[in-house]
Scaffold this motif. Structure first.
Motif, short mmCIF file in Angstrom:
data_model
loop_
_atom_site.label_atom_id
_atom_site.label_comp_id
_atom_site.label_asym_id
_atom_site.label_seq_id
_atom_site.Cartn_x
_atom_site.Cartn_y
_atom_site.Cartn_z
N ALA A 1 0.83 -1.20 0.00
CA ALA A 1 0.00 0.00 0.00
C ALA A 1 0.87 1.26 0.00
N GLU A 2 1.95 1.22 0.78
CA GLU A 2 2.87 2.36 0.83
C GLU A 2 3.56 2.57 -0.52
N LYS B 1 2.50 1.81 -3.48
CA LYS B 1 1.57 2.35 -4.47
C LYS B 1 1.38 3.86 -4.30
N GLN B 2 1.56 4.34 -3.07
CA GLN B 2 1.46 5.77 -2.82
C GLN B 2 2.71 6.50 -3.32
N LYS B 3 3.86 5.80 -3.31
CA LYS B 3 5.13 6.42 -3.68
C LYS B 3 5.32 6.50 -5.20
N TYR B 4 4.76 5.51 -5.94
CA TYR B 4 5.01 5.47 -7.37
C TYR B 4 3.89 4.66 -8.06
N PRO B 5 3.51 5.04 -9.28
CA PRO B 5 2.44 4.30 -9.98
C PRO B 5 2.95 3.01 -10.63
#
Length: 295
Positions: free
Chosen positions: A135-136, A138-142
């Motif tokens: 989850a983290e 996915k927040q940092k990079y697509p």
């Protein structure tokens, strides 16, 4: 068919070479537990019914550029992002390193589809921590996909391969179906000798060594290989040779057996240990030893 180039990137020692070897089902890249074992860009070609993936194993990206060799390794890793279709970024745990921020910037600039691979997942017992890290991430990079694997145990590699093939463009085969690499056998002979040196010797010495094939002669029933092991100091030469030549003899025997497996032929292997002071910090010396890619 889907065909294209796949860059395997990441910090040193995260398992990129092991991953490529297991995806191919054949050992091309040498491996050891020591960082920076991979020094050259190596193409491994896998052709299946789904298409053809050309994997690019690269030196680990790192922040230490004290010597010319270190700068060469980083340049080789960076240049791999040019002209590829998919990037596979390999991590070996549920954490980010300071240098990973630089990798994010390189990926943003490249604008390529990226699959994040969490390697050595068999060593992680806390599955909730895995999901939280996903989850983290996915927040940092697509990321196109995030895939947990164990390269050494072949865990989830079929899933990873499916995701890679789906992202490759449609096209004709780039290499013949039966070709597995674009490097010559003499290159792999040198790499195999260096692998045995790296595994046999202490933590520091492998970084002061390289291997050069002086002569590679193919005969009907025997392949004769003459190789130089270059070190930077006389004291290192003594360590490589060992007491009464025992260390060099063991390295030579192990390397010869692996080369015979690779080429399917009997091998005569002769090794010499020579001193070339400061070769790893000398651009001309590195060029002479084949470290500067012309691609």
């Amino acid at each position: 068919m889907n065909c294209g180039y796949v860059a395997l990137i990441g910090r040193p020692n995260v398992g990129k070479s092991t991953l490529m070897n297991h995806l191919l089902g054949q050992k091309l890249s040498i491996t050891s537990r020591k960082p920076q074992t991979t020094r050259h860009r190596i193409r491994g070609i896998k052709t299946s019914e789904a298409g053809q993936a050309i994997f690019m194993d690269t030196p680990g990206m790192h922040s230490d550029e004290k010597r010319v060799l270190n700068r060469y390794l980083n340049k080789t890793a960076d240049s791999t992002l040019l002209g590829v279709d998919v990037v596979v970024w390999v991590l070996d745990g549920l954490y980010w390193h300071e240098y990973d921020e630089r990798i994010f910037k390189k990926l943003e600039a490249a604008g390529l589809p990226v699959i994040l691979v969490i390697n050595k997942v068999d060593k992680i017992k806390d599955k909730q921590a895995v999901m939280a890290f996903f989850a983290e991430a996915k927040q940092k990079y697509p990321f196109e996909q995030i895939v947990p694997v164990s390269a050494l145990k072949n865990t989830n590699l079929d899933v990873l391969e499916q995701h890679i093939m789906a992202l490759l463009p449609e096209g004709e085969l780039i290499y013949p179906e039966d070709q597995i690499t674009d490097r010559p056998e003499r290159f792999f002979a040198a790499e195999i000798v260096r692998e045995k040196l790296t595994r046999r010797l202490g933590d520091e010495l492998p970084y002061a060594m390289t291997v050069e094939i002086e002569m590679y002669e193919e005969h009907p029933n025997l392949c004769k290989i003459y190789a130089n092991i270059w070190v930077e100091r006389s004291s290192q030469k003594s360590i490589v040779i060992g007491k009464q030549g025992e260390m060099l003899k063991k390295i030579g025997t192990e390397a010869r057996l692996d080369i015979e497996k690779l080429i399917g032929q009997k091998v005569f292997l002769q090794l010499w240990v020579k001193v070339k002071k400061g070769w790893s910090d000398n651009e001309r010396a590195l060029q002479g030893l084949g470290f500067i890619d012309t691609e």
